[in-house]
Design an enzyme around this catalytic site. Structure first.
Site, PDB file in Angstrom:
ATOM      1  N   TYR A 102       0.538  -1.409  -0.089  1.00  0.00           N
ATOM      2  CA  TYR A 102       0.016  -0.057   0.018  1.00  0.00           C
ATOM      3  C   TYR A 102       0.917   1.191   0.012  1.00  0.00           C
ATOM      4  O   TYR A 102       0.658   2.225  -0.755  1.00  0.00           O
ATOM      5  CB  TYR A 102      -1.027   0.129   1.215  1.00  0.00           C
ATOM      6  CG  TYR A 102      -2.011  -1.197   1.089  1.00  0.00           C
ATOM      7  CD1 TYR A 102      -2.961  -0.956   0.419  1.00  0.00           C
ATOM      8  CD2 TYR A 102      -1.517  -2.228   1.796  1.00  0.00           C
ATOM      9  CE1 TYR A 102      -4.079  -2.101   0.483  1.00  0.00           C
ATOM     10  CE2 TYR A 102      -2.704  -3.440   1.890  1.00  0.00           C
ATOM     11  CZ  TYR A 102      -3.625  -3.409   1.131  1.00  0.00           C
ATOM     12  OH  TYR A 102      -4.607  -4.300   0.990  1.00  0.00           O
ATOM     13  N   ASN A 126     -12.479  -1.395  -5.516  1.00  0.00           N
ATOM     14  CA  ASN A 126     -12.245  -1.591  -6.768  1.00  0.00           C
ATOM     15  C   ASN A 126     -13.519  -2.533  -7.565  1.00  0.00           C
ATOM     16  O   ASN A 126     -13.514  -3.661  -6.866  1.00  0.00           O
ATOM     17  CB  ASN A 126     -10.812  -2.441  -6.863  1.00  0.00           C
ATOM     18  CG  ASN A 126     -10.761  -3.152  -8.377  1.00  0.00           C
ATOM     19  OD1 ASN A 126     -11.306  -2.772  -9.289  1.00  0.00           O
ATOM     20  ND2 ASN A 126      -9.758  -3.964  -8.263  1.00  0.00           N
ATOM     21  N   CYS A 134      -6.200  -5.620  -7.730  1.00  0.00           N
ATOM     22  CA  CYS A 134      -6.226  -5.325  -6.426  1.00  0.00           C
ATOM     23  C   CYS A 134      -5.552  -6.331  -5.693  1.00  0.00           C
ATOM     24  O   CYS A 134      -5.152  -6.112  -4.444  1.00  0.00           O
ATOM     25  CB  CYS A 134      -7.436  -4.923  -5.665  1.00  0.00           C
ATOM     26  SG  CYS A 134      -8.751  -5.907  -5.944  1.00  0.00           S
ATOM     27  N   HIS A 135      -5.579  -7.648  -6.096  1.00  0.00           N
ATOM     28  CA  HIS A 135      -5.010  -8.847  -5.458  1.00  0.00           C
ATOM     29  C   HIS A 135      -3.435  -8.955  -5.216  1.00  0.00           C
ATOM     30  O   HIS A 135      -2.756  -9.530  -4.360  1.00  0.00           O
ATOM     31  CB  HIS A 135      -5.363 -10.262  -6.078  1.00  0.00           C
ATOM     32  CG  HIS A 135      -4.879 -10.463  -7.667  1.00  0.00           C
ATOM     33  ND1 HIS A 135      -5.780  -9.757  -8.505  1.00  0.00           N
ATOM     34  CD2 HIS A 135      -4.049 -10.847  -7.997  1.00  0.00           C
ATOM     35  CE1 HIS A 135      -5.341 -10.114  -9.656  1.00  0.00           C
ATOM     36  NE2 HIS A 135      -3.851 -10.736  -9.328  1.00  0.00           N
ATOM     37  N   GLU A 161      -0.264 -16.335 -10.930  1.00  0.00           N
ATOM     38  CA  GLU A 161       0.679 -15.534 -11.615  1.00  0.00           C
ATOM     39  C   GLU A 161       2.237 -15.579 -11.603  1.00  0.00           C
ATOM     40  O   GLU A 161       2.972 -14.699 -12.155  1.00  0.00           O
ATOM     41  CB  GLU A 161       0.147 -13.967 -11.220  1.00  0.00           C
ATOM     42  CG  GLU A 161      -1.135 -13.593 -11.596  1.00  0.00           C
ATOM     43  CD  GLU A 161      -1.686 -12.101 -11.185  1.00  0.00           C
ATOM     44  OE1 GLU A 161      -0.923 -11.572 -10.499  1.00  0.00           O
ATOM     45  OE2 GLU A 161      -2.860 -11.785 -11.721  1.00  0.00           O
TER      46      GLU A 161
END
Length: 166
Positions: A102, A126, A134-135, A161
Site C-alpha cells: 500500500y 475496486n 487489487c489482489h 501469476e
C-alpha cells in the site's frame, strides 16, 4: 447507457462480468454479486442479461489457462472518485507476478507512505476484480491482507501469476 452482463467459470469460482459502452464496469465473484448488482442498478437502472461479452470472457479464460498477461488490454470503465481512479490506474501498472505494498502505491502516486490507509480504502472499493489487480497489493511485511473475494482467492491468484509468497 447499455449494460451487458455475462458469466465466466473460473478455478476460484463463477464470475459475473458487467460492461457498459466503454468497458468493464464490474467483475465480481458470483457469491458477492448481489451488492454489486444494487450499485449498478442505481447507476444504470435495471440491469439484465444482455449481449455476451465474448472477447472479455475469452481473455479471462486465457488468463486462467496460464496466459497471465491476457487481461492487460481489457478495457475498463470503473466509476469512482478521481482519487480512486488514480489508485486503480496504478494497480493496473503492477505487472502479473509482482506485488506492491500500500505504501509503494502511495509513493508511486506522489503521496507519503502514510497515505496507505487511503490507498487501502480505494483498493477495497475496486469494482473490477482481477482485471484491476487489487489482489497484487499486499502489506509492507509481505503478508496477505483482506481481499473482497477472500484471502484464499487472493493467494490463488498470486500463485497462479507466479508471485513469490513468503
Amino acid at each position: 447507457m447499455m449494460m451487458h452482463i455475462d458469466h465466466c467459470e473460473s478455478p476460484i469460482g463463477r464470475l459475473v462480468l458487467a460492461a457498459g459502452d466503454h468497458g468493464l464496469v464490474a467483475l465480481e465473484f458470483e457469491d458477492h454479486w448481489d451488492v454489486a448488482r444494487k450499485r449498478l442498478e442505481h447507476r444504470f437502472g435495471t440491469v439484465s442479461n444482455g449481449q455476451p461479452l465474448v472477447e472479455t470472457r475469452a481473455k479471462l479464460e486465457a488468463y486462467f489457462a496460464g496466459e497471465v498477461t491476457a487481461l492487460d488490454e481489457v478495457a475498463v470503465d470503473p466509476q469512482g472518485t478521481p482519487f480512486q481512479l488514480r489508485v486503480w490506474k496504478a494497480l493496473r501498472a503492477i505487472p502479473a507476478g509482482r506485488t506492491a505494498s500500500y505504501g509503494n502505491i502511495a509513493r508511486s502516486l506522489g503521496l507519503p507512505a502514510g497515505a496507505s490507509r487511503a490507498i487501502g480504502a480505494a483498493n477495497g472499493s475496486n469494482p473490477v476484480a482481477i482485471v484491476i489487480p487489487c489482489h497484487r497489493v499486499i502489506r509492507s511485511d509481505g503478508a496477505l491482507s483482506g481481499y473482497g473475494g477472500g484471502v484464499e482467492r487472493k493467494r490463488w491468484l498470486l500463485q497462479h501469476e507466479g508471485a513469490i509468497l513468503l
